[in-house]
Write an enzyme that holds these catalytic residues in place. Structure first.
Site, mmCIF file in Angstrom:
data_model
loop_
_atom_site.group_PDB
_atom_site.id
_atom_site.type_symbol
_atom_site.label_atom_id
_atom_site.label_comp_id
_atom_site.label_asym_id
_atom_site.label_seq_id
_atom_site.Cartn_x
_atom_site.Cartn_y
_atom_site.Cartn_z
ATOM 1 C CE LYS A 9 -3.890 -2.168 2.382
ATOM 2 N NZ LYS A 9 -4.885 -2.077 3.682
ATOM 3 C CE1 TYR A 49 -9.420 -3.098 0.225
ATOM 4 C CE2 TYR A 49 -8.412 -1.300 -0.757
ATOM 5 C CZ TYR A 49 -8.273 -2.362 0.398
ATOM 6 O OH TYR A 49 -6.803 -2.716 0.518
ATOM 7 C CG PHE A 57 -12.784 2.121 7.237
ATOM 8 C CD1 PHE A 57 -12.660 1.201 5.933
ATOM 9 C CD2 PHE A 57 -13.290 1.167 8.198
ATOM 10 C CE1 PHE A 57 -12.523 -0.059 5.851
ATOM 11 C CE2 PHE A 57 -13.919 0.011 7.724
ATOM 12 C CZ PHE A 57 -13.469 -0.759 6.985
ATOM 13 C CG ASN A 112 -3.444 -2.114 7.137
ATOM 14 O OD1 ASN A 112 -3.595 -1.650 5.638
ATOM 15 N ND2 ASN A 112 -4.434 -2.974 7.302
ATOM 16 C CG HIS A 115 -5.955 -6.127 -0.185
ATOM 17 N ND1 HIS A 115 -6.694 -6.581 0.345
ATOM 18 C CD2 HIS A 115 -5.455 -7.052 -0.894
ATOM 19 C CE1 HIS A 115 -7.424 -7.239 0.316
ATOM 20 N NE2 HIS A 115 -6.913 -7.784 -0.106
ATOM 21 C CD GLU A 126 -9.029 -9.897 -3.433
ATOM 22 O OE1 GLU A 126 -9.799 -8.802 -2.429
ATOM 23 O OE2 GLU A 126 -7.583 -9.468 -2.454
HETATM 24 P P1 GTP Z 1 -6.767 -6.504 3.510
HETATM 25 O O1 GTP Z 1 -6.133 -7.261 3.884
HETATM 26 O O2 GTP Z 1 -6.426 -4.502 3.074
HETATM 27 O O3 GTP Z 1 -8.546 -6.193 3.241
HETATM 28 O O4 GTP Z 1 -6.999 -5.709 5.447
HETATM 29 P P2 GTP Z 1 -7.561 -6.173 6.436
HETATM 30 O O5 GTP Z 1 -8.807 -7.638 5.942
HETATM 31 O O6 GTP Z 1 -7.126 -6.960 6.978
HETATM 32 O O7 GTP Z 1 -8.808 -5.834 6.410
HETATM 33 P P3 GTP Z 1 -10.831 -5.447 6.278
HETATM 34 O O8 GTP Z 1 -10.745 -5.957 5.136
HETATM 35 O O9 GTP Z 1 -11.528 -5.326 7.155
HETATM 36 O O10 GTP Z 1 -10.032 -4.165 5.553
HETATM 37 C C1 GTP Z 1 -9.286 -3.382 4.460
HETATM 38 C C2 GTP Z 1 -8.683 -1.880 4.666
HETATM 39 O O11 GTP Z 1 -9.335 -1.358 5.138
HETATM 40 C C3 GTP Z 1 -7.821 -2.204 5.831
HETATM 41 O O12 GTP Z 1 -6.731 -2.946 5.380
HETATM 42 C C4 GTP Z 1 -7.638 -1.476 6.488
HETATM 43 O O13 GTP Z 1 -7.025 -0.316 5.081
HETATM 44 C C5 GTP Z 1 -8.621 -0.341 6.121
HETATM 45 N N1 GTP Z 1 -9.590 -0.348 7.562
HETATM 46 C C6 GTP Z 1 -10.180 -1.851 7.793
HETATM 47 N N2 GTP Z 1 -10.900 -1.230 9.451
HETATM 48 C C7 GTP Z 1 -10.007 0.548 9.515
HETATM 49 C C8 GTP Z 1 -11.044 1.328 9.811
HETATM 50 O O14 GTP Z 1 -11.483 1.708 11.256
HETATM 51 N N3 GTP Z 1 -10.796 2.067 9.536
HETATM 52 C C9 GTP Z 1 -9.702 2.611 8.979
HETATM 53 N N4 GTP Z 1 -9.437 4.261 8.326
HETATM 54 N N5 GTP Z 1 -9.750 2.118 8.147
HETATM 55 C C10 GTP Z 1 -9.538 0.716 7.838
HETATM 56 MG MG MG Z 2 -10.075 -8.058 3.444
#
Ligand code: GTP
Ligand code: MG
Length: 138
Positions: A9, A49, A57, A112, A115, A126
């Site tokens: 990212k 996404y 968010f 973070n 992905h 994807e």
């Molecule tokens: P990915 O591998 O990126 O999909 O991460 P994940 O599966 O661990 O998390 P998830 O699919 O729940 O969320 C996708 C992405 O949204 C996360 O990796 C973060 O970058 C973002 N995200 C998730 N929760 C939050 C939040 O509370 N605040 C913000 N700003 N971003 C968030």
């Molecule tokens: Mg995810």
């Protein structure tokens, strides 16, 4: 063997962490079988996404993913989807296990660093979102 879609990212590409992150994948036995650096538009990030469209968010996430180039890649190996998620660590770096990518490099729950696909069906979708079959050499 299994394939998964990985994205390095903007927070990580900006800090020149691609090589250090790739070393963690390779050390875990994941082979990088395709990789390219691209600039997403906000609309493209939103399409990728789309599953998160109703989350609070979502807009912030799409802005972030379009803020700087990303490196998209396909990782291959035994149990690649789960293995990649182990190497990534928990979504929130505060909860990520020591030694994981997010524990070492992530700046916040949003920014973070990586992905990774979360299941075989999403991995397939994807990978097809970013790569043609000709670009995948296992
Ligand atoms: P990915 O591998 O990126 O999909 O991460 P994940 O599966 O661990 O998390 P998830 O699919 O729940 O969320 C996708 C992405 O949204 C996360 O990796 C973060 O970058 C973002 N995200 C998730 N929760 C939050 C939040 O509370 N605040 C913000 N700003 N971003 C968030
Ligand atoms: Mg995810």
């Amino acid at each position: 063997t299994e394939r998964t879609l990985s994205i390095i990212k903007p927070d990580a590409t900006k800090r020149n962490l691609t090589g250090k992150i790739n070393a963690k994948f390779e050390d875990a036995g994941l082979r990088i079988i395709a990789q390219k650096r691209i600039q997403l538009t906000k609309a493209q990030a939103g399409q990728f996404y789309a599953v998160h469209a109703e989350r609070p968010f979502y807009d912030e996430l799409c802005e972030f993913m379009a803020s700087e180039p990303v490196v998209v890649q396909v990782l291959e190996g035994e149990g690649a989807i789960l293995k990649n998620r182990e190497v990534m660590g928990a979504t929130n770096p505060a909860d990520a296990a020591p030694g994981t990518i997010r524990a070492e490099f992530a700046e916040s729950v949003g920014e973070n660093s990586v992905h990774g696909s979360d299941a075989p069906e999403t991995a397939k979708e994807e990978i097809a979102f970013f790569f043609s079959g000709l670009e995948l050499v296992g």
